[in-house]
Design a protein around this motif. Structure first.
Motif, mmCIF file in Angstrom:
data_model
loop_
_atom_site.group_PDB
_atom_site.id
_atom_site.type_symbol
_atom_site.label_atom_id
_atom_site.label_comp_id
_atom_site.label_asym_id
_atom_site.label_seq_id
_atom_site.Cartn_x
_atom_site.Cartn_y
_atom_site.Cartn_z
ATOM 1 N N UNK A 154 0.847 -1.179 0.000
ATOM 2 C CA UNK A 154 0.000 0.000 0.000
ATOM 3 C C UNK A 154 0.888 1.236 0.000
ATOM 4 N N UNK A 155 0.625 2.139 -0.912
ATOM 5 C CA UNK A 155 1.393 3.374 -0.963
ATOM 6 C C UNK A 155 0.443 4.557 -1.055
ATOM 7 N N UNK A 156 0.898 5.685 -0.532
ATOM 8 C CA UNK A 156 0.080 6.889 -0.506
ATOM 9 C C UNK A 156 0.930 8.069 -0.965
ATOM 10 N N UNK A 157 0.388 8.866 -1.879
ATOM 11 C CA UNK A 157 1.073 10.048 -2.391
ATOM 12 C C UNK A 157 0.126 11.239 -2.381
ATOM 13 N N UNK A 158 0.674 12.394 -2.035
ATOM 14 C CA UNK A 158 -0.126 13.619 -2.114
ATOM 15 C C UNK A 158 -0.291 14.014 -3.579
ATOM 16 N N UNK A 159 -1.497 14.410 -3.947
ATOM 17 C CA UNK A 159 -1.734 14.918 -5.297
ATOM 18 C C UNK A 159 -1.999 16.425 -5.262
ATOM 19 N N UNK A 160 -2.011 16.973 -4.069
ATOM 20 C CA UNK A 160 -2.095 18.415 -3.871
ATOM 21 C C UNK A 160 -0.837 18.854 -3.126
ATOM 22 N N UNK A 161 -0.689 20.141 -2.901
ATOM 23 C CA UNK A 161 0.537 20.653 -2.279
ATOM 24 C C UNK A 161 0.848 19.947 -0.962
ATOM 25 N N UNK A 162 -0.184 19.696 -0.166
ATOM 26 C CA UNK A 162 -0.020 18.982 1.097
ATOM 27 C C UNK A 162 -1.264 18.167 1.393
#
Length: 213
Positions: A154-162
Motif C-alpha cells: 500500500x502506498x500513498x502520495x499527495x496529489x495536492x501541495x499537502x
C-alpha cells in the motif's frame, strides 16, 4: 449503475474482464480499448475516440459489430479516455473503473491519474486498475478499508501541495496526524497487518495505490 472504461494502454496489463468482481459493470471503449473489449468477447455500450491506433483490420472488426461510436478527429483537446470519462461521469454512476490507462506512454499514464481529480469533483468513486495495481483518489475524510491479500503493498502520495492530518492505522507503518507534502516518498510500500485498515486526513487529495508486487 457501475461503468468500466477500457482505454488504449498495453493489452498485457488489462486483467480478465470476466472476473466475478466486474460482472455487474457496463463497458465503454476508448480507442484501442474497444478492440481489447471485443477480443475478450465483451460488446461495449458505447465507444469513443479517433481510432487512429487501430489497423485497417481492427477498424473493420469494430465497424462490423455495429457499435454506438462517438468518433473524433485526431486533432482534439482531450484524450480518448477523457472523452469517455466525461460521458461516464455524466451518467452519475455509483462506481467507475478505468482499465488500459497504465504501462504505455508516461504522458498518458500521468494524465490518466490526474483525470481522477475530475471524478472526485463530481463525487463519483473512480479507480484505475491493471494486473498489478489499483489506484484510487481520496478526499478528506475517514476510510475504513478491507485488506486484500492480492495487493500486498500500500502506498500513498499527495496529489495536492499537502495532505494534512494523515492518519494510517492497521498498517505495518502507522501514522498519526502527519503532513504529507507533494513529492514525498514517505508513504511508499506500507503493508496491512489486520483484516482492515483505516485512512483518514483533513485536507488535500491523496492517491492510494494498492500493489501486487
Amino acid at each position: 449503475m457501475k461503468l468500466a472504461i477500457v482505454a488504449g494502454g498495453p493489452d498485457v496489463l488489462v486483467p480478465d474482464l470476466h472476473a466475478p468482481e466486474y460482472s455487474d459493470y457496463e463497458w465503454i471503449g476508448a480507442d484501442h480499448g474497444t478492440i481489447v473489449l471485443l477480443r475478450q468477447q465483451i460488446k461495449p455500450m458505447i465507444a469513443f475516440g479517433d481510432f487512429d491506433s487501430l489497423s485497417d483490420e481492427e477498424r473493420e472488426e469494430v465497424n462490423g459489430q455495429r457499435l454506438l461510436l462517438r468518433s473524433y478527429s485526431p486533432e482534439k483537446d482531450k484524450t480518448d479516455l477523457e472523452l469517455a470519462l466525461d460521458w461516464a461521469l455524466s451518467r452519475k454512476p455509483e462506481h467507475c473503473l478505468i482499465f488500459g490507462a497504465t504501462g504505455g506512454r508516461m504522458d498518458h499514464t500521468l494524465a490518466s491519474v490526474q483525470l481522477l481529480m475530475r471524478a472526485v469533483s463530481q463525487s463519483v468513486d473512480v479507480a484505475i486498475v491493471d494486473k498489478k495495481n489499483k489506484i484510487t483518489l481520496l478526499t478528506p475524510g475517514t476510510y475504513p478499508i478491507k485488506s486484500n491479500s492480492s495487493y500486498r503493498y500500500l502506498s500513498f502520495l499527495a496529489l495536492t501541495e499537502k495532505v494534512m492530518g494523515l492518519t494510517l492505522s492497521g498498517l505495518k507503518y502507522p501514522l498519526q496526524d502527519a503532513v504529507l507534502p507533494l513529492g514525498s516518498s514517505r508513504c511508499i510500500s506500507n503493508e496491512a497487518e489486520k483484516d482492515s485498515f483505516t485512512v483518514s486526513f483533513s485536507k488535500g487529495c491523496l492517491l492510494m495505490m494498492q500493489c501486487r508486487d
